[in-house]
Design a protein around this motif. Structure first.
Motif, PDB file in Angstrom:
ATOM      1  N   VAL A  97      27.052   9.080  48.908  1.00 56.42           N
ATOM      2  CA  VAL A  97      28.009   8.039  49.287  1.00 56.42           C
ATOM      3  C   VAL A  97      28.196   7.072  48.111  1.00 56.42           C
ATOM      4  O   VAL A  97      27.221   6.695  47.459  1.00 56.42           O
ATOM      5  CB  VAL A  97      27.470   7.249  50.517  1.00 56.42           C
ATOM      6  CG1 VAL A  97      28.415   6.114  50.886  1.00 56.42           C
ATOM      7  CG2 VAL A  97      27.243   8.174  51.694  1.00 56.42           C
TER       8      VAL A  97
ATOM      9  N   GLU B   9      35.263   8.645  50.688  1.00 59.40           N
ATOM     10  CA  GLU B   9      34.778  10.001  50.962  1.00 59.40           C
ATOM     11  C   GLU B   9      35.417  10.513  52.253  1.00 59.40           C
ATOM     12  O   GLU B   9      35.782  11.665  52.370  1.00 59.40           O
ATOM     13  CB  GLU B   9      33.253  10.013  51.133  1.00 59.40           C
ATOM     14  CG  GLU B   9      32.458   9.694  49.883  1.00 59.40           C
ATOM     15  CD  GLU B   9      32.228   8.193  49.708  1.00 59.40           C
ATOM     16  OE1 GLU B   9      32.733   7.412  50.534  1.00 59.40           O
ATOM     17  OE2 GLU B   9      31.541   7.813  48.752  1.00 59.40           O
ATOM     18  N   LYS B  10      35.508   9.603  53.230  1.00 58.15           N
ATOM     19  CA  LYS B  10      36.110   9.966  54.523  1.00 58.15           C
ATOM     20  C   LYS B  10      36.834   8.726  55.026  1.00 58.15           C
ATOM     21  O   LYS B  10      36.207   7.712  55.319  1.00 58.15           O
ATOM     22  CB  LYS B  10      34.969  10.364  55.476  1.00 58.15           C
ATOM     23  CG  LYS B  10      35.365  11.005  56.768  1.00 58.15           C
ATOM     24  CD  LYS B  10      35.351  12.518  56.663  1.00 58.15           C
ATOM     25  CE  LYS B  10      35.684  13.174  57.981  1.00 58.15           C
ATOM     26  NZ  LYS B  10      34.503  13.242  58.830  1.00 58.15           N
TER      27      LYS B  10
ATOM     28  N   SER C 258      38.265   7.949  57.785  1.00 56.04           N
ATOM     29  CA  SER C 258      37.957   7.456  59.140  1.00 56.04           C
ATOM     30  C   SER C 258      36.702   6.592  59.160  1.00 56.04           C
ATOM     31  O   SER C 258      36.615   5.628  59.921  1.00 56.04           O
ATOM     32  CB  SER C 258      37.809   8.623  60.116  1.00 56.04           C
ATOM     33  OG  SER C 258      36.760   9.466  59.701  1.00 56.04           O
ATOM     34  N   MET C 259      35.719   6.934  58.317  1.00 51.20           N
ATOM     35  CA  MET C 259      34.478   6.145  58.276  1.00 51.20           C
ATOM     36  C   MET C 259      34.745   4.753  57.709  1.00 51.20           C
ATOM     37  O   MET C 259      34.191   3.760  58.169  1.00 51.20           O
ATOM     38  CB  MET C 259      33.423   6.854  57.413  1.00 51.20           C
ATOM     39  CG  MET C 259      32.863   8.101  58.033  1.00 51.20           C
ATOM     40  SD  MET C 259      31.853   7.762  59.476  1.00 51.20           S
ATOM     41  CE  MET C 259      30.325   7.230  58.743  1.00 51.20           C
TER      42      MET C 259
ATOM     43  N   PRO D 121      25.359  11.664  57.554  1.00 54.30           N
ATOM     44  CA  PRO D 121      25.864  12.470  56.421  1.00 54.30           C
ATOM     45  C   PRO D 121      26.993  13.422  56.831  1.00 54.30           C
ATOM     46  O   PRO D 121      27.922  13.652  56.062  1.00 54.30           O
ATOM     47  CB  PRO D 121      24.632  13.271  55.969  1.00 54.30           C
ATOM     48  CG  PRO D 121      23.464  12.516  56.500  1.00 54.30           C
ATOM     49  CD  PRO D 121      23.924  11.891  57.776  1.00 54.30           C
ATOM     50  N   MET D 122      26.920  13.941  58.065  1.00 46.80           N
ATOM     51  CA  MET D 122      28.001  14.828  58.532  1.00 46.80           C
ATOM     52  C   MET D 122      29.277  14.028  58.782  1.00 46.80           C
ATOM     53  O   MET D 122      30.379  14.492  58.465  1.00 46.80           O
ATOM     54  CB  MET D 122      27.582  15.541  59.823  1.00 46.80           C
ATOM     55  CG  MET D 122      26.495  16.582  59.631  1.00 46.80           C
ATOM     56  SD  MET D 122      26.240  17.572  61.104  1.00 46.80           S
ATOM     57  CE  MET D 122      25.372  16.441  62.155  1.00 46.80           C
ATOM     58  N   ASP D 123      29.125  12.822  59.358  1.00 45.68           N
ATOM     59  CA  ASP D 123      30.300  11.965  59.586  1.00 45.68           C
ATOM     60  C   ASP D 123      30.998  11.677  58.265  1.00 45.68           C
ATOM     61  O   ASP D 123      32.222  11.616  58.185  1.00 45.68           O
ATOM     62  CB  ASP D 123      29.871  10.624  60.207  1.00 45.68           C
ATOM     63  CG  ASP D 123      29.498  10.761  61.676  1.00 45.68           C
ATOM     64  OD1 ASP D 123      29.923  11.746  62.293  1.00 45.68           O
ATOM     65  OD2 ASP D 123      28.773   9.893  62.189  1.00 45.68           O
ATOM     66  N   MET D 124      30.198  11.489  57.214  1.00 44.53           N
ATOM     67  CA  MET D 124      30.737  11.072  55.927  1.00 44.53           C
ATOM     68  C   MET D 124      31.350  12.239  55.143  1.00 44.53           C
ATOM     69  O   MET D 124      32.322  12.043  54.425  1.00 44.53           O
ATOM     70  CB  MET D 124      29.604  10.414  55.129  1.00 44.53           C
ATOM     71  CG  MET D 124      30.044   9.538  54.006  1.00 44.53           C
ATOM     72  SD  MET D 124      31.219   8.284  54.495  1.00 44.53           S
ATOM     73  CE  MET D 124      30.443   6.791  54.075  1.00 44.53           C
ATOM     74  N   PHE D 125      30.754  13.413  55.273  1.00 45.40           N
ATOM     75  CA  PHE D 125      31.142  14.485  54.346  1.00 45.40           C
ATOM     76  C   PHE D 125      31.698  15.762  54.981  1.00 45.40           C
ATOM     77  O   PHE D 125      32.036  16.679  54.255  1.00 45.40           O
ATOM     78  CB  PHE D 125      29.942  14.863  53.469  1.00 45.40           C
ATOM     79  CG  PHE D 125      29.491  13.744  52.590  1.00 45.40           C
ATOM     80  CD1 PHE D 125      30.282  13.288  51.553  1.00 45.40           C
ATOM     81  CD2 PHE D 125      28.279  13.114  52.817  1.00 45.40           C
ATOM     82  CE1 PHE D 125      29.878  12.243  50.758  1.00 45.40           C
ATOM     83  CE2 PHE D 125      27.865  12.067  52.025  1.00 45.40           C
ATOM     84  CZ  PHE D 125      28.668  11.628  50.990  1.00 45.40           C
ATOM     85  N   THR D 126      31.711  15.850  56.297  1.00 45.53           N
ATOM     86  CA  THR D 126      32.220  17.089  56.884  1.00 45.53           C
ATOM     87  C   THR D 126      33.381  16.788  57.818  1.00 45.53           C
ATOM     88  O   THR D 126      33.569  15.641  58.236  1.00 45.53           O
ATOM     89  CB  THR D 126      31.125  17.836  57.686  1.00 45.53           C
ATOM     90  OG1 THR D 126      30.852  17.089  58.877  1.00 45.53           O
ATOM     91  CG2 THR D 126      29.840  17.999  56.887  1.00 45.53           C
ATOM     92  N   ASN D 127      34.119  17.831  58.150  1.00 44.00           N
ATOM     93  CA  ASN D 127      35.226  17.672  59.093  1.00 44.00           C
ATOM     94  C   ASN D 127      34.890  18.316  60.430  1.00 44.00           C
ATOM     95  O   ASN D 127      35.779  18.698  61.186  1.00 44.00           O
ATOM     96  CB  ASN D 127      36.500  18.294  58.502  1.00 44.00           C
ATOM     97  CG  ASN D 127      36.994  17.481  57.323  1.00 44.00           C
ATOM     98  OD1 ASN D 127      37.025  16.253  57.368  1.00 44.00           O
ATOM     99  ND2 ASN D 127      37.333  18.159  56.235  1.00 44.00           N
TER     100      ASN D 127
ATOM    101  N   MET E 147      22.637  10.602  49.427  1.00 45.97           N
ATOM    102  CA  MET E 147      23.502  11.462  50.255  1.00 45.97           C
ATOM    103  C   MET E 147      24.812  11.771  49.528  1.00 45.97           C
ATOM    104  O   MET E 147      25.530  12.687  49.901  1.00 45.97           O
ATOM    105  CB  MET E 147      23.845  10.747  51.568  1.00 45.97           C
ATOM    106  CG  MET E 147      22.733  10.698  52.573  1.00 45.97           C
ATOM    107  SD  MET E 147      23.273   9.648  53.951  1.00 45.97           S
ATOM    108  CE  MET E 147      21.695   9.229  54.661  1.00 45.97           C
TER     109      MET E 147
END
Lengths: 258, 248
Positions: free
Chosen positions: B128, B25-26, B28-29, A102-108, B126
Motif C-alpha cells: 500500500v 491502488e483501489k 473504492s477503498m 489486503p484483498m480489499d486493497m489489491f483484488t477484485n 502489503m
C-alpha cells in the motif's frame, strides 16, 4: 530464494551491519539469530525494503530489490507476507476485516469470495469462527495466528516473521513455530524468521544465520548447532549451564546410537 | 541550525505530499476512507463549531453595540459589522484555529499511533502507498467539509449577533436586518471559502506530516500532536495575512 551481497548499514557513525552475504532458501524456515544489538532487526528490515542499505544488494530470486522504482517495489511487496513482533493488527477492524484488508486493497474478488478466503486462512491457522471479534478481544497467541493468517491471505512467496514467539508461553511458542514450519514447507515459501528463541532454533532451524556485532559469524542448520564446537555459537546458544548439560546429554545419546 | 531544521522539514513535507498524490491502488477503498474522514472531521466537529460561532457572533455584536452606542454611527451598522467581520475573518480563521486543535491533534495522534504500532510498516509491506492512503483521503475530506463548517459558522455567528442585540432590545429586528443587507460585497464570501479551503489543507497536511514521521514513544507522540496544532495555527495566521493581501 533471497540473497544478500555484502550488505552494510550505518546510522550516522554507528555501523550496524558490516557486510552480510548470505542466502535464505525457499521451502525452508531461515532463522536469523543473535544477541540484542547484533543487527537482526535491521537485517530483516533491509530484506523487506523498509530500510535502504548503505551499500550492498538484496536479491529476490534475480530481482535486485533496491534497483526498483516505487511501483515495482510495491509489486514485489505484494508477494511478501509479514508477521510483526507486535502483530500490527488494525485495532479498529475485526479479525475478519484485518485479514480481508489486503484483498480489499489489491483484488477484485467479490465479498463472498473474500469471506471464503478469510475462512480458509483462519482454518489454516486453527482459528475458525473468530471473524467478528476485535484483536483486543483475543489472546496474544491468537493474535499471532491472526497475523500469520493476514500474512498468508494473498498466498505470498516470501514470509518474514519478526520475533514470532515474543511474549508467548513455551507451549504456544512451539505451536506458532510448527504452524510457520508447516506453512513454509506446504506452500514452498521463503520464510525468514528473526528470533531469540532457542526452542525455535533447535525445532525448525533448517538454515540458521548467527549475527554478532553486525557480522555474520556462523551459518548452518539445527543439527550442526548441536555438533559444532564454534565458540561463538556455543556461547550464544548454550549460554546457561543447564543448556550446556542438555547439549552434552544429547550428543552422548546421539553418539551412543551411532 | 534552526533554519537547517526548518528547511529539512519543509523538504520532507513537500516530498510526503508528492508521494501522497498517486493513483489509488483501489478507488473504492480510497472513496470509503474519504467518506469516513468526512464524517469524522465534518459531523464530528459540528457541535464545537456551532458553540464557538454563536458566542463569537454574540460577543462581536455586544462589543460593537457598546462602542457605537454614543456615536453618530447609525445603529444598523452593527448588523453590517457583524456580517462582514464574521465572513471575512471570524468564521474561517477562528473555526480553522479551533479545528486545528480538535482535528489536527487527532490526525497527528491517529497516524502517529499507527506508525508506533507498526501499522504503517504493515501496510507498506502489503504494497500500500501509505502516504496516499492515509493522507490524501483526509486532505480531500477536510477541503470539502471544512468550508461547509465555515459557512455554517458564519450563519450561526450572524444569528448569535441577532440573539445578543435584538432579543434583549438594544437593537430592533429591522435595524439588524437592514445592517445585514447593507454594503454587501459578494467577493468577501469567495474570500471566506478560499481561506477555509487553504486552512483546511494546511491543518490536515501538516498534522498528517507530524504524525507520519513520529518516532519514539508516547512522549514523542504527544509532542507531535502539540507540534501539529502549533505549526498549523501559525501557518493559518500567516496564510490569513497572505490571502488578505492577495484578495483585498
Amino acid at each position: 530464494m533471497i540473497r544478500t551481497e555484502d550488505i552494510k548499514k550505518s546510522f550516522g557513525e554507528n555501523d550496524v551491519l558490516k557486510g552480510i552475504s548470505t542466502e535464505f532458501y525457499a521451502g525452508k524456515p531461515n532463522l536469523i539469530i543473535g544477541s540484542s544489538g547484533a543487527g537482526k532487526t535491521v537485517l530483516l528490515k533491509l530484506l523487506i525494503g523498509l530500510f535502504k542499505p548503505t551499500s550492498g544488494k538484496v536479491y529476490y530470486d534475480d530481482t535486485d530489490l533496491f534497483s526498483l522504482d516505487d511501483d515495482a517495489l510495491r509489486e514485489v511487496r505484494m508477494k511478501v507476507g509479514m508477521l510483526f513482533q507486535g502483530n500490527a493488527l488494525f485495532d479498529s477492524m475485526t479479525v475478519g476485516e484485518n485479514i480481508r484488508f489486503p484483498m480489499d486493497m489489491f483484488t477484485n474478488k467479490s465479498l463472498g469470495e473474500k469471506e471464503k478466503r478469510v475462512d480458509e486462512v483462519l482454518e489454516m491457522v486453527n482459528m475458525e469462527g473468530i471473524n467478528d471479534r476485535f484483536p483486543s478481544e483475543v489472546s496474544g497467541g491468537m493474535q499471532k495466528r491472526v497475523g500469520i493468517a493476514r500474512a498468508m491471505v494473498l498466498e505470498p512467496k516470501y514470509l518474514f516473521c519478526d520475533e514470532p514467539n515474543s511474549g508467548l508461553d513455551p507451549k504456544t511458542s512451539i505451536l506458532i513455530d510448527e504452524l510457520i514450519n508447516d506453512l513454509t514447507h506446504h506452500n514452498k515459501i521463503t520464510t525468514v524468521i528473526n528470533t531469540h528463541d532457542m526452542n525455535s532454533v533447535m525445532g525448525i532451524g533448517e538454515n540458521i544465520v548467527l549475527l554478532k556485532d553486525g557480522n555474520l559469524v556462523w551459518q548452518g542448520n539445527k543439527n550442526e548447532v548441536l555438533e559444532s564446537d564454534e565458540q561463538v555459537l556455543q556461547e550464544f546458544i548454550f549460554a546457561s549451564p543447564f543448556l550446556r548439560r542438555l547439549r552434552e546429554d544429547a550428543l552422548k545419546q546421539r553418539h551412543a546410537h551411532e | 541550525m534552526v533554519i537547517d531544521n526548518m528547511l529539512y522539514n519543509v523538504g520532507r513535507y513537500v516530498s510526503l505530499l508528492r508521494s501522497a498524490v498517486a493513483r489509488p491502488e483501489k478507488f473504492s477503498m480510497y472513496y470509503k476512507e474519504t467518506m469516513r474522514q468526512m464524517d469524522a472531521i465534518g459531523v464530528g466537529s459540528v457541535f464545537i463549531v456551532l458553540l464557538i460561532s454563536v458566542f463569537i457572533g454574540m460577543v462581536t455584536a455586544v462589543q460593537f453595540a457598546d462602542q457605537l452606542g454614543d456615536s453618530f454611527v447609525p445603529s444598523y451598522y452593527i448588523g453590517y459589522i457583524v456580517r462582514d467581520i464574521t465572513i471575512i475573518e471570524m468564521a474561517p480563521t477562528i473555526t480553522c484555529l479551533v479545528l486545528a486543535g480538535k482535528v489536527g491533534s487527532n490526525l497527528a495522534a491517529e497516524i502517529g499511533g499507527m506508525r508506533q504500532k507498526e501499522h504503517i510498516d504493515a501496510m507498506e509491506i502489503m504494497g500500500v502507498n501509505t502516504a496516499a492512503y492515509l493522507i490524501m483521503p483526509k486532505i480531500i475530506a477536510a477541503v470539502v467539509v471544512i468550508p461547509m463548517l465555515v459557512a455554517i459558522a458564519a450563519f450561526v455567528s450572524i444569528v448569535g449577533g441577532y440573539l445578543s442585540t435584538v432579543v434583549p432590545g438594544s437593537l430592533s429586528h429591522t435595524e439588524y436586518v437592514l445592517g445585514l443587507r447593507s454594503f454587501f460585497v459578494p467577493r468577501y464570501v469567495f474570500m471566506m471559502f478560499v481561506k477555509a479551503a487553504v486552512f483546511a489543507f494546511l491543518l490536515t497536511s501538516v498534522s498528517c506530516y507530524m504524525g507520519y514521521y513520529v518516532k519514539g514513544g508516547s512522549i514523542e507522540l504527544g509532542e507531535a500532536s502539540t507540534s501539529a496544532v502549533v505549526v498549523s495555527n501559525v501557518l493559518i495566521l500567516v496564510f490569513d495575512f497572505l490571502i488578505a493581501l492577495l484578495l483585498t
